[in-house]
Design a protein around this motif. Structure first.
Motif, PDB file in Angstrom:
ATOM      1  N   LYS A 187       0.834  -1.190   0.000  1.00 24.27           N
ATOM      2  CA  LYS A 187       0.000   0.000   0.000  1.00 24.27           C
ATOM      3  C   LYS A 187       0.877   1.250   0.000  1.00 24.27           C
ATOM      4  O   LYS A 187       1.994   1.237   0.508  1.00 24.27           O
ATOM      5  N   LYS A 188       0.347   2.305  -0.585  1.00 22.26           N
ATOM      6  CA  LYS A 188       1.017   3.595  -0.593  1.00 22.26           C
ATOM      7  C   LYS A 188       0.241   4.567   0.282  1.00 22.26           C
ATOM      8  O   LYS A 188      -0.921   4.347   0.617  1.00 22.26           O
ATOM      9  N   TYR A 189       0.898   5.658   0.656  1.00 22.77           N
ATOM     10  CA  TYR A 189       0.214   6.711   1.403  1.00 22.77           C
ATOM     11  C   TYR A 189      -0.938   7.287   0.586  1.00 22.77           C
ATOM     12  O   TYR A 189      -0.826   7.452  -0.643  1.00 22.77           O
ATOM     13  N   LYS A 190      -2.019   7.603   1.242  1.00 20.43           N
ATOM     14  CA  LYS A 190      -3.135   8.274   0.581  1.00 20.43           C
ATOM     15  C   LYS A 190      -2.755   9.698   0.170  1.00 20.43           C
ATOM     16  O   LYS A 190      -3.264  10.227  -0.812  1.00 20.43           O
ATOM     17  N   ILE A 191      -1.871  10.317   0.930  1.00 18.29           N
ATOM     18  CA  ILE A 191      -1.414  11.672   0.616  1.00 18.29           C
ATOM     19  C   ILE A 191      -0.354  11.564  -0.476  1.00 18.29           C
ATOM     20  O   ILE A 191       0.732  11.008  -0.267  1.00 18.29           O
ATOM     21  N   LYS A 192      -0.643  12.091  -1.665  1.00 15.64           N
ATOM     22  CA  LYS A 192       0.203  11.883  -2.834  1.00 15.64           C
ATOM     23  C   LYS A 192       1.591  12.480  -2.693  1.00 15.64           C
ATOM     24  O   LYS A 192       2.541  12.034  -3.351  1.00 15.64           O
ATOM     25  N   SER A 193       1.742  13.496  -1.877  1.00 18.95           N
ATOM     26  CA  SER A 193       3.046  14.150  -1.747  1.00 18.95           C
ATOM     27  C   SER A 193       4.127  13.165  -1.314  1.00 18.95           C
ATOM     28  O   SER A 193       5.289  13.294  -1.724  1.00 18.95           O
ATOM     29  N   TYR A 194       3.755  12.168  -0.514  1.00 21.08           N
ATOM     30  CA  TYR A 194       4.742  11.175  -0.096  1.00 21.08           C
ATOM     31  C   TYR A 194       5.186  10.328  -1.287  1.00 21.08           C
ATOM     32  O   TYR A 194       6.374  10.027  -1.451  1.00 21.08           O
ATOM     33  N   SER A 195       4.256   9.949  -2.138  1.00 21.39           N
ATOM     34  CA  SER A 195       4.593   9.150  -3.312  1.00 21.39           C
ATOM     35  C   SER A 195       5.404   9.938  -4.321  1.00 21.39           C
ATOM     36  O   SER A 195       6.177   9.361  -5.093  1.00 21.39           O
ATOM     37  N   GLU A 196       5.235  11.247  -4.352  1.00 15.00           N
ATOM     38  CA  GLU A 196       5.983  12.091  -5.278  1.00 15.00           C
ATOM     39  C   GLU A 196       7.443  12.241  -4.871  1.00 15.00           C
ATOM     40  O   GLU A 196       8.273  12.658  -5.674  1.00 15.00           O
ATOM     41  N   TRP A 198       8.917  14.178  -2.489  1.00 13.38           N
ATOM     42  CA  TRP A 198       9.473  15.402  -1.912  1.00 13.38           C
ATOM     43  C   TRP A 198       9.099  15.561  -0.436  1.00 13.38           C
ATOM     44  O   TRP A 198       9.580  16.474   0.230  1.00 13.38           O
ATOM     45  N   VAL A 199       8.307  14.643   0.080  1.00 10.74           N
ATOM     46  CA  VAL A 199       8.021  14.552   1.520  1.00 10.74           C
ATOM     47  C   VAL A 199       8.283  13.103   1.923  1.00 10.74           C
ATOM     48  O   VAL A 199       7.981  12.178   1.169  1.00 10.74           O
ATOM     49  N   TRP A 200       8.884  12.937   3.088  1.00 12.72           N
ATOM     50  CA  TRP A 200       9.199  11.581   3.528  1.00 12.72           C
ATOM     51  C   TRP A 200       8.653  11.346   4.928  1.00 12.72           C
ATOM     52  O   TRP A 200       8.706  12.222   5.799  1.00 12.72           O
ATOM     53  N   ALA A 201       8.121  10.159   5.130  1.00 11.71           N
ATOM     54  CA  ALA A 201       7.770   9.657   6.460  1.00 11.71           C
ATOM     55  C   ALA A 201       7.997   8.156   6.441  1.00 11.71           C
ATOM     56  O   ALA A 201       7.844   7.507   5.394  1.00 11.71           O
ATOM     57  N   GLU A 202       8.378   7.608   7.558  1.00 14.99           N
ATOM     58  CA  GLU A 202       8.670   6.179   7.608  1.00 14.99           C
ATOM     59  C   GLU A 202       7.407   5.357   7.405  1.00 14.99           C
ATOM     60  O   GLU A 202       6.342   5.680   7.934  1.00 14.99           O
ATOM     61  N   ARG A 203       7.554   4.289   6.628  1.00 22.04           N
ATOM     62  CA  ARG A 203       6.436   3.378   6.414  1.00 22.04           C
ATOM     63  C   ARG A 203       6.292   2.417   7.597  1.00 22.04           C
ATOM     64  O   ARG A 203       7.283   1.928   8.123  1.00 22.04           O
ATOM     65  N   LYS A 204       5.069   2.161   7.996  1.00 26.60           N
ATOM     66  CA  LYS A 204       4.770   1.135   8.995  1.00 26.60           C
ATOM     67  C   LYS A 204       4.629  -0.188   8.257  1.00 26.60           C
ATOM     68  O   LYS A 204       3.607  -0.448   7.604  1.00 26.60           O
ATOM     69  N   TRP A 205       5.650  -1.022   8.325  1.00 28.32           N
ATOM     70  CA  TRP A 205       5.771  -2.145   7.419  1.00 28.32           C
ATOM     71  C   TRP A 205       4.601  -3.119   7.503  1.00 28.32           C
ATOM     72  O   TRP A 205       4.100  -3.604   6.490  1.00 28.32           O
ATOM     73  N   SER A 206       4.150  -3.401   8.706  1.00 27.07           N
ATOM     74  CA  SER A 206       3.072  -4.389   8.857  1.00 27.07           C
ATOM     75  C   SER A 206       1.742  -3.876   8.313  1.00 27.07           C
ATOM     76  O   SER A 206       0.832  -4.673   8.068  1.00 27.07           O
ATOM     77  N   GLU A 207       1.648  -2.568   8.083  1.00 27.73           N
ATOM     78  CA  GLU A 207       0.416  -1.995   7.543  1.00 27.73           C
ATOM     79  C   GLU A 207       0.460  -1.829   6.023  1.00 27.73           C
ATOM     80  O   GLU A 207      -0.586  -1.633   5.397  1.00 27.73           O
ATOM     81  N   ILE A 208       1.657  -1.895   5.428  1.00 32.78           N
ATOM     82  CA  ILE A 208       1.727  -1.709   3.980  1.00 32.78           C
ATOM     83  C   ILE A 208       1.879  -3.015   3.221  1.00 32.78           C
ATOM     84  O   ILE A 208       1.633  -3.070   2.016  1.00 32.78           O
ATOM     85  N   SER A 209       2.276  -4.108   3.902  1.00 37.98           N
ATOM     86  CA  SER A 209       2.557  -5.355   3.200  1.00 37.98           C
ATOM     87  C   SER A 209       2.169  -6.547   4.058  1.00 37.98           C
ATOM     88  O   SER A 209       2.603  -6.663   5.208  1.00 37.98           O
ATOM     89  N   ALA A 210       1.390  -7.461   3.487  1.00 36.60           N
ATOM     90  CA  ALA A 210       0.973  -8.654   4.224  1.00 36.60           C
ATOM     91  C   ALA A 210       2.102  -9.677   4.332  1.00 36.60           C
ATOM     92  O   ALA A 210       2.198 -10.404   5.323  1.00 36.60           O
ATOM     93  N   ASP A 211       2.973  -9.744   3.316  1.00 36.80           N
ATOM     94  CA  ASP A 211       4.025 -10.758   3.303  1.00 36.80           C
ATOM     95  C   ASP A 211       5.416 -10.177   3.580  1.00 36.80           C
ATOM     96  O   ASP A 211       6.413 -10.887   3.461  1.00 36.80           O
ATOM     97  N   THR A 212       5.492  -8.909   3.906  1.00 44.56           N
ATOM     98  CA  THR A 212       6.708  -8.103   4.183  1.00 44.56           C
ATOM     99  C   THR A 212       7.464  -7.729   2.911  1.00 44.56           C
ATOM    100  O   THR A 212       8.459  -7.009   2.994  1.00 44.56           O
TER     101      THR A 212
END
Length: 253
Positions: A187-196, A198-212
């Motif tokens: 999963k990606k952030y809903k806020i597009k600026s992170y995907s672009e 130019w803004v960074w925040a750490e990903r919570k791994w267990s929430e973005i990927s079921a298999d890591t």
């Protein structure tokens, strides 16, 4: 015995040696989808630096590869079972002690070979450069050395087609059968600026990927991994020779 690998060489070989460049592989111990070993980053860093150092040594350059550091920054994976975290401040402490030894013994060139995306050495290198002005400290992150799109079809950055291909080439005995592979959907952030980017925040791994995993590994092959490995080694070895030969008092043009 490989004389360019510190863990394998001996005092007889080193007592009168003059090393120009120390290489420090730095990996991580973390889950890599269902099918790759926790030591994936370490295995890749071990093999890439050893192969590049052999080529460098064979050309007469005085290089030594230090033992791989097997733990990296895994702060975003604190709830993934047995992902071992080193805080950045711990990395700074470890590197300070290593650099102090090299500086005292007149080995003023250090390359940190990073095998783990969670490690960020730039602020650490800045701080150590100020504390040890004679030292010239570089770092690289090997997936950025080449255009991955020329080698692999699927995008990703963790246990993806690239890492799976490398492991199929280097240690196929540690890769589970293909029917065990997760799809690496993330999963990606809903806020597009992170995907672009130019803004960074750490990903919570267990929430973005079921298999890591992040990136579909299913098109991975040993042949792709071998080609990528060899091209990385060639480029890295060329750089290491140039760095060994470089005059630290005459680096700019």
């Amino acid at each position: 015995m490989r004389p360019y690998i510190l863990a394998e060489t001996n005092w007889e070989a080193l007592k009168d040696a003059k090393i120009e460049l120390a290489v420090l592989p730095w990996g991580a111990t973390e889950a890599h989808n269902y099918h790759l070993p926790y030591a994936t980053d370490n295995i890749q860093a071990d093999n890439l630096t050893a192969a590049a150092a052999k080529s460098t040594y064979d050309k007469g350059a005085k290089v030594i590869v230090l033992p791989t550091l097997p733990f990296g920054v895994n702060t975003g994976q604190s709830d993934i079972y047995l992902d071992i975290n080193l805080n950045p401040s711990t990395q700074l402490a470890i590197l300070t002690d290593i650099v102090e030894v090299l500086n005292r013994q007149g080995i003023y060139k250090l390359l940190i070979f990073n095998g783990h995306g969670g490690n960020n050495f730039k602020p650490i290198v800045r701080e150590l450069g100020l504390k040890f002005p004679k030292m010239f400290i570089s770092f690289c992150f090997f997936p950025q050395m080449l255009d991955k799109d020329l080698y692999f079809e699927e995008k990703g950055d963790h246990a993806d087609e690239m890492e799976t291909s490398l492991m199929l080439h280097l240690r196929p005995d540690l890769v589970l059968p293909k029917d065990k592979w997760g799809d690496g959907a993330s999963k990606k952030y809903k806020i597009k600026s992170y995907s672009e980017g130019w803004v960074w925040a750490e990903r919570k791994w267990s929430e973005i990927s079921a298999d890591t995993g992040v990136g579909n590994p299913h098109k991975a092959t040993s042949e792709k991994g071998e080609k990528f490995f060899n091209d990385i080694v060639e480029k890295l070895a060329q750089f290491m020779v140039e760095l060994c030969d470089a005059d630290l008092n005459d680096l700019y043009e």
